[in-house]
Scaffold this active site. Sequence first.
Site, short mmCIF file in Angstrom:
data_model
loop_
_atom_site.label_atom_id
_atom_site.label_comp_id
_atom_site.label_asym_id
_atom_site.label_seq_id
_atom_site.Cartn_x
_atom_site.Cartn_y
_atom_site.Cartn_z
N GLN A 156 0.82 -1.21 0.00
CA GLN A 156 0.00 0.00 0.00
C GLN A 156 0.86 1.27 0.00
O GLN A 156 0.49 2.29 -0.58
CB GLN A 156 -0.91 -0.01 1.24
CG GLN A 156 -1.75 1.23 1.44
CD GLN A 156 -2.31 1.28 2.86
OE1 GLN A 156 -1.76 1.91 3.74
NE2 GLN A 156 -3.42 0.58 3.07
N TYR A 176 -12.51 -0.14 6.05
CA TYR A 176 -11.18 -0.40 5.51
C TYR A 176 -11.03 0.20 4.11
O TYR A 176 -10.03 0.82 3.78
CB TYR A 176 -10.89 -1.90 5.45
CG TYR A 176 -10.45 -2.52 6.75
CD1 TYR A 176 -9.29 -2.10 7.39
CD2 TYR A 176 -11.20 -3.53 7.34
CE1 TYR A 176 -8.90 -2.67 8.59
CE2 TYR A 176 -10.80 -4.11 8.54
CZ TYR A 176 -9.65 -3.68 9.15
OH TYR A 176 -9.25 -4.24 10.34
N LEU A 177 -12.03 -0.02 3.27
CA LEU A 177 -11.95 0.45 1.89
C LEU A 177 -11.90 1.96 1.81
O LEU A 177 -11.21 2.53 0.95
CB LEU A 177 -13.14 -0.09 1.09
CG LEU A 177 -13.19 0.29 -0.39
CD1 LEU A 177 -11.92 -0.15 -1.11
CD2 LEU A 177 -14.42 -0.31 -1.06
N ALA A 178 -12.61 2.64 2.70
CA ALA A 178 -12.60 4.11 2.70
C ALA A 178 -11.17 4.64 2.82
O ALA A 178 -10.79 5.59 2.13
CB ALA A 178 -13.47 4.63 3.84
N ASP A 179 -10.38 4.02 3.71
CA ASP A 179 -8.98 4.44 3.87
C ASP A 179 -8.22 4.33 2.55
O ASP A 179 -7.39 5.19 2.21
CB ASP A 179 -8.27 3.56 4.90
CG ASP A 179 -8.85 3.68 6.29
OD1 ASP A 179 -9.61 4.64 6.53
OD2 ASP A 179 -8.56 2.82 7.13
N GLN A 180 -8.50 3.25 1.80
CA GLN A 180 -7.73 2.95 0.60
C GLN A 180 -8.08 3.86 -0.57
O GLN A 180 -7.29 4.01 -1.50
CB GLN A 180 -7.99 1.50 0.17
CG GLN A 180 -7.84 0.47 1.27
CD GLN A 180 -6.40 0.08 1.52
OE1 GLN A 180 -5.60 0.05 0.61
NE2 GLN A 180 -6.08 -0.21 2.75
N HIS A 190 -8.75 6.58 11.22
CA HIS A 190 -7.81 6.30 10.14
C HIS A 190 -8.13 7.14 8.91
O HIS A 190 -7.23 7.71 8.27
CB HIS A 190 -7.87 4.81 9.76
CG HIS A 190 -6.84 3.98 10.42
ND1 HIS A 190 -7.05 3.36 11.62
CD2 HIS A 190 -5.58 3.64 10.05
CE1 HIS A 190 -5.96 2.68 11.97
NE2 HIS A 190 -5.06 2.84 11.04
#
Length: 338
Positions: free
Chosen positions: A103, A283-287, A308
């Site tokens: 990442q 989790y996806l929002a961070d990415q 995060h």
Amino acid sequence: MKRMIALDGAQGEGGGQILRSALSLSMITGLPFTITGIRAGRAKPGLLRQHLTAVKAAAEICRATVEGAELGSQRLLFRPGTVRGGDYRFAIGSAGSCTLVLQTVLPALWFADGPSRVEVSGGTDNPSAPPADFIRRVLEPLLAKMGIHQQTTLIRHGFYPAGGGVVATEVSPVALFNTLQLGERGNIVQMRGEVLLAGVPRHVAEREIATLVGSFSLHEQNIHNLPRDQGPGNTVSLEVESENITERFFVVGEKRVSAEVVAAQLVKEVKRYLASPAAVGEYLADQLVLPMALAGAGEFTVAHPSCHLLTNIAVVERFLPVRFGLVEADGVTRVSIE
């Protein structure tokens, strides 16, 4: 001389996200940065092996000058050079997350002078990081819509705390970034349950699947027995395919925690996602923050902005000339580029 960006590692969630985001953005923009108080909010502050591997990987890919790159360091200075495509291999030396190292460096390779392959050895099923299947089945299809072409392969599983896993990603330079609009997830198409086992009795997986079936109507139920030497370990996952997005949720099994309790944790997480009309999970929002910022436009909805997510946005805004807007309405938070 380019301006030096000073970051406080205790900001926001106070973990490794600030460092990883800063490394990515520094490589992309060419802006140097210093960070103090690295992982100040954690029980064991400073650089762990996973974070140190990310720093060294970033430095190798862009020929950076680095100060403070050692285990336990709470201060780092990073002066990036030019990002170069190539074939890279990095070893964490522990069960630290392979995907978090990937990442860190992959966004910079979207701007490289040619295609690249990055292989990282370490942990693949870690309770505090997205697994490779999340990257492969959830994130990368969305990146492809944005014009970002990368393909992740899980070569060998490595469960926490033993590690020993290997993940590789092939990535091409981006010609043009497209915007992503993820305001609604749409109707659910199907749900799939999956359990991975390595050196763990099969009845554990059967009990976990039974717990999932007791709460959801699953279109698929798969149990994968991995070679014993890739464990011991167990991960239970549930994939929710909707009209506009596929989300994947997971829980890593722990010693002295029953199969039913492990699966119940996953059920709770999935129900929380389904209870909100938001398209994107935590989790996806961070990415999505960084690629969306690089595209210069786009939006998604999330049930609640995590610490995060807010931390990641704050770091992105220090490096790039973008501003994010967060608007709460109708039970979701709409995150967009203003």
